[in-house]
Design a protein around this motif. Structure first.
Motif, PDB file in Angstrom:
ATOM      1  N   GLY A  24       0.781  -1.227   0.000  1.00 15.11           N
ATOM      2  CA  GLY A  24       0.000   0.000   0.000  1.00 15.11           C
ATOM      3  C   GLY A  24       0.812   1.275   0.000  1.00 15.11           C
ATOM      4  O   GLY A  24       0.434   2.261   0.641  1.00 15.11           O
ATOM      5  N   SER A  25       1.910   1.300  -0.733  1.00 18.30           N
ATOM      6  CA  SER A  25       2.779   2.478  -0.716  1.00 18.30           C
ATOM      7  C   SER A  25       2.612   3.382  -1.935  1.00 18.30           C
ATOM      8  O   SER A  25       2.982   4.556  -1.883  1.00 18.30           O
ATOM      9  CB  SER A  25       4.245   2.046  -0.605  1.00 18.30           C
ATOM     10  OG  SER A  25       4.593   1.155  -1.653  1.00 18.30           O
ATOM     11  N   ASP A  65       0.741   5.647  -4.828  1.00 22.11           N
ATOM     12  CA  ASP A  65      -0.451   6.452  -5.097  1.00 22.11           C
ATOM     13  C   ASP A  65      -0.787   6.492  -6.582  1.00 22.11           C
ATOM     14  O   ASP A  65      -1.932   6.729  -6.952  1.00 22.11           O
ATOM     15  CB  ASP A  65      -0.227   7.885  -4.601  1.00 22.11           C
ATOM     16  CG  ASP A  65      -0.099   7.950  -3.091  1.00 22.11           C
ATOM     17  OD1 ASP A  65      -1.122   8.160  -2.418  1.00 22.11           O
ATOM     18  OD2 ASP A  65       1.022   7.781  -2.588  1.00 22.11           O
ATOM     19  N   LYS A 110      -2.148   1.689  -3.019  1.00 20.09           N
ATOM     20  CA  LYS A 110      -3.141   2.040  -2.008  1.00 20.09           C
ATOM     21  C   LYS A 110      -4.549   1.893  -2.588  1.00 20.09           C
ATOM     22  O   LYS A 110      -4.743   2.022  -3.799  1.00 20.09           O
ATOM     23  CB  LYS A 110      -2.949   3.493  -1.568  1.00 20.09           C
ATOM     24  CG  LYS A 110      -1.635   3.795  -0.894  1.00 20.09           C
ATOM     25  CD  LYS A 110      -1.531   5.283  -0.589  1.00 20.09           C
ATOM     26  CE  LYS A 110      -0.195   5.626   0.065  1.00 20.09           C
ATOM     27  NZ  LYS A 110      -0.054   7.078   0.301  1.00 20.09           N
ATOM     28  N   ALA A 124      -5.662   4.180  -5.509  1.00 21.16           N
ATOM     29  CA  ALA A 124      -4.512   4.556  -6.339  1.00 21.16           C
ATOM     30  C   ALA A 124      -4.814   4.240  -7.800  1.00 21.16           C
ATOM     31  O   ALA A 124      -5.622   3.361  -8.117  1.00 21.16           O
ATOM     32  CB  ALA A 124      -3.261   3.812  -5.879  1.00 21.16           C
TER      33      ALA A 124
END
Length: 259
Positions: free
Chosen positions: A154-155, A157, A191, A194
């Motif tokens: 989840g890093s 965007d 994320k 994203a």
């Protein structure tokens, strides 16, 4: 690397990694600037650590060997580390770096990681970085899958894949970057909400990509009308490859959101 290790590596999704000999300025940038911008080759990637302190934080010339000291002036001056207001953005296969650097300049509060296996493309990108003074870019020369595998859950965007190698022959489709295993790793590092932006000028690869993404419940295709895939998204910067129009159709612009 042992033969056994080589056999376990996934198929390459790109062709050559170097063409003509680098020009002196390009070679100087690769030697003097790239080490300060490079993503670590091994281990989990700590995004905050990667972008802070900024490259050359102790002043031009730090970390430059005697052999490359004459190129120290090519290293951009230290500036504050980029903020996190616009998140982390990944560009896979940035070519000559035109798009990557343009986006980094337009979004100075975002952090950009660019991945490109072609050394000449990396050298071109370094020139764009040096000329623009952009401080919010880190680079990896190699396979994007190696970087994605080491990013935290989840890093991301936003991610770009612009005009990847189409591998147009049917027997080479297995080498295309867009595969179920790749989408699983991409979904892991993105994320919720994203966006994944993909462009190609090969009709079959556009259909291939759309089929794979729409089969995966973790991604949602955002198009509502034909115009949505016929025109680039706002803020797009034309790439050198895109301008050559080497494919078999007009560019197709696909946007997917991580569910």
């Amino acid at each position: 690397m042992t033969p056994e290790m080589d056999e376990n590596r996934p198929l390459r999704t790109y062709g050559r990694i170097k063409a003509r000999t680098l020009k002196p300025r390009q070679a100087g940038l690769v030697e003097a600037l790239l080490p300060h911008l490079a993503v670590p080759e091994e281990g989990a990637i700590d995004v905050d650590e990667l972008f802070s302190p900024p490259p050359c934080g102790a002043g031009p010339g730090v970390g430059v060997t005697a052999a490359s000291s004459q190129n120290a002036a090519l290293i951009p001056p230290s500036q504050p580390s980029p903020a996190r207001g616009e998140g982390l953005i990944l560009e896979i296969g940035f070519g000559g770096g035109e798009h990557l650097v343009a986006q980094a300049v337009a979004h100075p509060d975002a952090r950009f990681i660019g991945v490109e296996p072609f050394l000449n493309g990396v050298a071109s990108c370094l020139r764009h970085i040096e000329e623009s003074g952009a401080q919010n870019i880190r680079l990896h020369q190699g396979d994007a899958r190696d970087v994605i595998a080491r990013l935290p859950d989840g890093s991301l965007d936003l991610a770009y894949i612009l005009f990847p190698d189409p591998w147009p022959k049917t027997r080479h489709h297995k080498r295309r970057l867009i595969q179920p295993e790749f989408l699983s790793e991409l979904a892991r590092v993105m994320k919720p909400g994203a966006e994944m932006r993909f462009a190609t000028d090969w009709a079959n690869y556009a259909s291939w990509t759309l089929e794979h993404f729409t089969r995966d419940p973790r991604f949602v295709w955002t198009a509502e009308r034909a115009e949505d895939w016929r025109t680039p998204w706002p803020g797009h910067a034309t790439t050198r490859y895109e301008a050559k129009r080497l494919g078999d159709c007009a560019p197709v612009w696909l946007r997917f959101v991580r569910a």
